[in-house]
Design a protein around this motif. Structure first.
Motif, PDB file in Angstrom:
ATOM      1  N   TYR A   1      -7.743   6.423  -0.083  1.00 51.59           N
ATOM      2  CA  TYR A   1      -7.625   5.440   1.143  1.00 51.59           C
ATOM      3  C   TYR A   1      -8.911   4.728   1.225  1.00 51.59           C
TER       4      TYR A   1
ATOM      5  N   ASP B   1       0.392   8.931   0.036  1.00 53.56           N
ATOM      6  CA  ASP B   1      -0.328   7.748   0.252  1.00 53.56           C
ATOM      7  C   ASP B   1      -1.880   8.152   1.003  1.00 53.56           C
TER       8      ASP B   1
ATOM      9  N   SER C   1       0.751  -1.223  -0.082  1.00 51.93           N
ATOM     10  CA  SER C   1      -0.027  -0.029  -0.085  1.00 51.93           C
ATOM     11  C   SER C   1       1.080   1.363  -0.101  1.00 51.93           C
ATOM     12  N   GLY C   2       0.386   2.289  -0.536  1.00 51.78           N
ATOM     13  CA  GLY C   2       0.947   3.436  -0.408  1.00 51.78           C
ATOM     14  C   GLY C   2       1.616   4.115  -1.991  1.00 51.78           C
ATOM     15  N   THR C   3       2.855   4.756  -1.893  1.00 54.63           N
ATOM     16  CA  THR C   3       3.300   5.316  -3.041  1.00 54.63           C
ATOM     17  C   THR C   3       4.337   4.329  -3.617  1.00 54.63           C
TER      18      THR C   3
END
Length: 138
Positions: A137, A133, A20-22
């Motif tokens: 969501y 990030d 997850s995230g960048t």
């Protein structure tokens, strides 16, 4: 259409585990571009790549992603229709003002009618990769 705030950015690393995230590559490109203020075009390219990643994550119709990638056309979602933002000059001017004032990239705009009035959401990629990030969501 899914609510935009219920989606999380994801990628797969070399071991094919979902993360997850960048992505590390995107952050690395951004850090290289950030070192020199004269290379603002590099920063813009990295922000655009992040915006394309987010559009793909939201599963936007591919011709709209292609229009953004090739011609910088921004999608405008209204009710159950999708248009190009340049077809609404007043909102397009507002997009330009937001981009100039906050040094961000608007990659899509939504328009809803709520109990308290009309609502326009300008979906952006900020100039700060540490915030990326939290752009989408679940």
């Amino acid at each position: 259409m899914r609510r935009i705030h219920t989606i999380k950015t994801c990628w797969r690393d070399s071991t094919s585990k979902k993360r997850s995230g960048t992505s590390a590559t995107t952050l690395k490109l951004y850090k290289i571009a950030s070192k020199e203020d004269t290379k603002m075009t590099d920063k813009a390219i990295v922000k655009k790549e992040k915006a394309l990643e987010l559009l793909k994550e939201m599963d936007i119709y591919k011709p709209y992603i292609r229009g953004f990638r090739e011609s910088d056309k921004v999608c405008f979602f209204e009710n159950f229709g999708v248009f190009w933002l340049h077809q609404e000059p007043e909102i397009d001017r507002k997009r330009q003002e937001i981009e100039a004032k906050y040094n961000c990239l608007v990659y899509a705009v939504t328009h809803e009618f709520t109990q308290f009035g009309e609502l326009y959401d300008f979906l952006i990629v900020t100039d700060y990769p540490e915030e990326w990030d939290t752009l989408i969501y679940s």
